[in-house]
Design a protein around this motif. Structure first.
Motif, mmCIF file in Angstrom:
data_model
loop_
_atom_site.group_PDB
_atom_site.id
_atom_site.type_symbol
_atom_site.label_atom_id
_atom_site.label_comp_id
_atom_site.label_asym_id
_atom_site.label_seq_id
_atom_site.Cartn_x
_atom_site.Cartn_y
_atom_site.Cartn_z
ATOM 1 N N VAL A 6 0.831 -1.200 0.000
ATOM 2 C CA VAL A 6 0.000 0.000 0.000
ATOM 3 C C VAL A 6 0.876 1.265 0.000
ATOM 4 O O VAL A 6 1.868 1.340 0.710
ATOM 5 C CB VAL A 6 -0.976 -0.018 1.205
ATOM 6 N N THR A 7 0.490 2.232 -0.838
ATOM 7 C CA THR A 7 1.258 3.478 -0.928
ATOM 8 C C THR A 7 0.509 4.619 -0.261
ATOM 9 O O THR A 7 -0.712 4.571 -0.077
ATOM 10 C CB THR A 7 1.507 3.876 -2.397
ATOM 11 N N GLY A 8 1.266 5.657 0.087
ATOM 12 C CA GLY A 8 0.673 6.844 0.701
ATOM 13 C C GLY A 8 -0.330 7.518 -0.212
ATOM 14 O O GLY A 8 -1.369 8.009 0.239
ATOM 15 N N ASN A 9 -0.033 7.542 -1.516
ATOM 16 C CA ASN A 9 -0.961 8.159 -2.472
ATOM 17 C C ASN A 9 -2.304 7.429 -2.487
ATOM 18 O O ASN A 9 -3.355 8.043 -2.595
ATOM 19 C CB ASN A 9 -0.369 8.173 -3.877
ATOM 20 N N THR A 10 -2.250 6.098 -2.386
ATOM 21 C CA THR A 10 -3.482 5.313 -2.367
ATOM 22 C C THR A 10 -4.301 5.634 -1.128
ATOM 23 O O THR A 10 -5.514 5.861 -1.211
ATOM 24 C CB THR A 10 -3.158 3.797 -2.416
ATOM 25 N N ILE A 11 -3.656 5.654 0.017
ATOM 26 C CA ILE A 11 -4.366 5.955 1.272
ATOM 27 C C ILE A 11 -5.001 7.345 1.189
ATOM 28 O O ILE A 11 -6.181 7.521 1.504
ATOM 29 C CB ILE A 11 -3.412 5.866 2.482
ATOM 30 N N LYS A 12 -4.229 8.314 0.742
ATOM 31 C CA LYS A 12 -4.735 9.688 0.651
ATOM 32 C C LYS A 12 -5.911 9.784 -0.324
ATOM 33 O O LYS A 12 -6.939 10.396 -0.026
ATOM 34 C CB LYS A 12 -3.604 10.618 0.206
ATOM 35 N N HIS A 13 -5.762 9.149 -1.492
ATOM 36 C CA HIS A 13 -6.820 9.181 -2.502
ATOM 37 C C HIS A 13 -8.114 8.557 -1.957
ATOM 38 O O HIS A 13 -9.197 9.141 -2.085
ATOM 39 C CB HIS A 13 -6.352 8.451 -3.763
ATOM 40 N N LEU A 14 -8.002 7.372 -1.363
ATOM 41 C CA LEU A 14 -9.192 6.689 -0.841
ATOM 42 C C LEU A 14 -9.810 7.448 0.328
ATOM 43 O O LEU A 14 -11.033 7.500 0.470
ATOM 44 C CB LEU A 14 -8.845 5.255 -0.424
ATOM 45 N N ARG A 15 -8.974 8.049 1.165
ATOM 46 C CA ARG A 15 -9.484 8.848 2.291
ATOM 47 C C ARG A 15 -10.272 10.042 1.778
ATOM 48 O O ARG A 15 -11.368 10.337 2.258
ATOM 49 C CB ARG A 15 -8.312 9.311 3.165
ATOM 50 N N LEU A 28 -10.701 5.891 13.465
ATOM 51 C CA LEU A 28 -11.348 4.632 13.062
ATOM 52 C C LEU A 28 -10.439 3.418 13.234
ATOM 53 O O LEU A 28 -10.914 2.317 13.523
ATOM 54 C CB LEU A 28 -11.804 4.707 11.604
ATOM 55 N N ILE A 29 -9.141 3.602 13.042
ATOM 56 C CA ILE A 29 -8.245 2.438 13.116
ATOM 57 C C ILE A 29 -7.315 2.493 14.334
ATOM 58 O O ILE A 29 -6.387 1.694 14.444
ATOM 59 C CB ILE A 29 -7.436 2.264 11.811
ATOM 60 N N ASP A 30 -7.582 3.435 15.231
ATOM 61 C CA ASP A 30 -6.878 3.531 16.511
ATOM 62 C C ASP A 30 -5.372 3.773 16.356
ATOM 63 O O ASP A 30 -4.553 3.072 16.935
ATOM 64 C CB ASP A 30 -7.150 2.265 17.351
ATOM 65 N N VAL A 31 -5.048 4.768 15.516
ATOM 66 C CA VAL A 31 -3.670 5.257 15.408
ATOM 67 C C VAL A 31 -3.715 6.773 15.538
ATOM 68 O O VAL A 31 -4.790 7.373 15.533
ATOM 69 C CB VAL A 31 -2.995 4.864 14.065
ATOM 70 N N SER A 32 -2.561 7.411 15.622
ATOM 71 C CA SER A 32 -2.545 8.873 15.742
ATOM 72 C C SER A 32 -2.677 9.523 14.364
ATOM 73 O O SER A 32 -2.287 8.931 13.354
ATOM 74 C CB SER A 32 -1.244 9.328 16.405
ATOM 75 N N PRO A 33 -3.210 10.753 14.318
ATOM 76 C CA PRO A 33 -3.271 11.479 13.045
ATOM 77 C C PRO A 33 -1.876 11.659 12.438
ATOM 78 O O PRO A 33 -1.715 11.664 11.213
ATOM 79 C CB PRO A 33 -3.890 12.832 13.420
ATOM 80 N N LYS A 34 -0.857 11.771 13.280
ATOM 81 C CA LYS A 34 0.523 11.910 12.803
ATOM 82 C C LYS A 34 0.941 10.654 12.017
ATOM 83 O O LYS A 34 1.666 10.746 11.026
ATOM 84 C CB LYS A 34 1.457 12.129 13.994
ATOM 85 N N THR A 35 0.452 9.484 12.443
ATOM 86 C CA THR A 35 0.761 8.233 11.751
ATOM 87 C C THR A 35 0.174 8.245 10.346
ATOM 88 O O THR A 35 0.835 7.866 9.374
ATOM 89 C CB THR A 35 0.224 7.024 12.551
ATOM 90 N N LYS A 43 6.620 8.550 4.541
ATOM 91 C CA LYS A 43 7.668 8.525 5.571
ATOM 92 C C LYS A 43 7.515 7.303 6.462
ATOM 93 O O LYS A 43 8.230 7.152 7.436
ATOM 94 C CB LYS A 43 7.610 9.811 6.397
ATOM 95 N N GLY A 44 6.574 6.467 6.104
ATOM 96 C CA GLY A 44 6.329 5.232 6.840
ATOM 97 C C GLY A 44 5.250 4.440 6.136
ATOM 98 O O GLY A 44 4.587 4.945 5.216
ATOM 99 N N PHE A 45 5.079 3.193 6.553
ATOM 100 C CA PHE A 45 4.064 2.320 5.967
ATOM 101 C C PHE A 45 3.224 1.704 7.067
ATOM 102 O O PHE A 45 3.723 1.469 8.177
ATOM 103 C CB PHE A 45 4.729 1.189 5.165
#
Length: 195
Positions: A6-15, A28-35, A43-45
């Motif tokens: 999974v890429t950052g562009n995909t996550i951003k596009h789907l969001r 929704l997935i119990d992580v921080s907004p910074k994540t 900068k991370g996966f």
């Protein structure tokens, strides 16, 4: 190593398609907004344990999330003539779907097979026998080269018969209604013949 992650562009596009903020997705997935921000800026996966919850939050399958291709199936009428055949080149598994789908088998994403018109080598012969039709293909059925299945498809019904090497390329169908006969040759792919 995974070839397709999974890429950052995909996550951003789907969001953004869901009109969701990074904060809302994070909750929704119990992580921080910074994540979420780190993922979207590459900068991370996401950890593999988060793929299912992330896909669910974005209303896609894990396969769609990893491939970056979200499927939007607007086929409401479900006309069977729109049926697509997905055939695994490794195990020979046959999966059908009406409309677009994301399907994987044996660890690979399957694409729908495009049916060509039958040629002289793959001509389907139809004989009327009692209340059915006897369907044959004069084709080699060796372990190396064979017809894998025969199918009859109309607007409301699919009849599919799996064939095996060293058998005969023949079967019986209850042919009612207009449609297509399909065959799948392990060397030449999917073919169809209008009836």
């Amino acid at each position: 190593m995974i070839d397709n992650y999974v890429t950052g562009n995909t996550i951003k596009h789907l969001r953004k398609l869901k009109n969701m903020t990074q904060n809302e997705l994070a909750a929704l997935i119990d992580v921080s907004p910074k994540t979420i921000s780190k993922w979207e800026t590459a900068k991370g996966f996401p950890d593999i344990s988060l793929l299912e919850p992330l896909a669910a939050a974005l209303s896609v399958s894990v396969i769609e999330l990893m491939s970056g291709n979200a499927i939007d199936n607007k086929n409401i009428s479900a006309n069977m003539l729109r049926l697509k055949f997905y055939i695994c080149p490794i195990c020979g598994n046959i999966v059908t779907a009406v409309g677009e789908s994301t399907i994987s088998c044996c660890g690979i994403n399957l694409l729908p097979s495009e049916a060509e018109e039958t040629d002289d080598e793959h001509k389907i012969i139809i004989e009327n026998v009692e209340d059915e039709y006897f369907v044959t293909v004069n084709h080699e059925m060796s372990k190396e080269h064979y017809i894998s299945f025969l199918a009859h498809l109309t607007s409301d019904k699919l009849q599919l018969v799996k064939l095996y090497p060293e058998g005969n390329a023949e079967c019986r169908f209850n042919l009612r209604g207009k449609g297509y006969l399909y065959l799948y040759c392990n060397h030449h792919g999917l073919m169809k013949q209008k009836i």
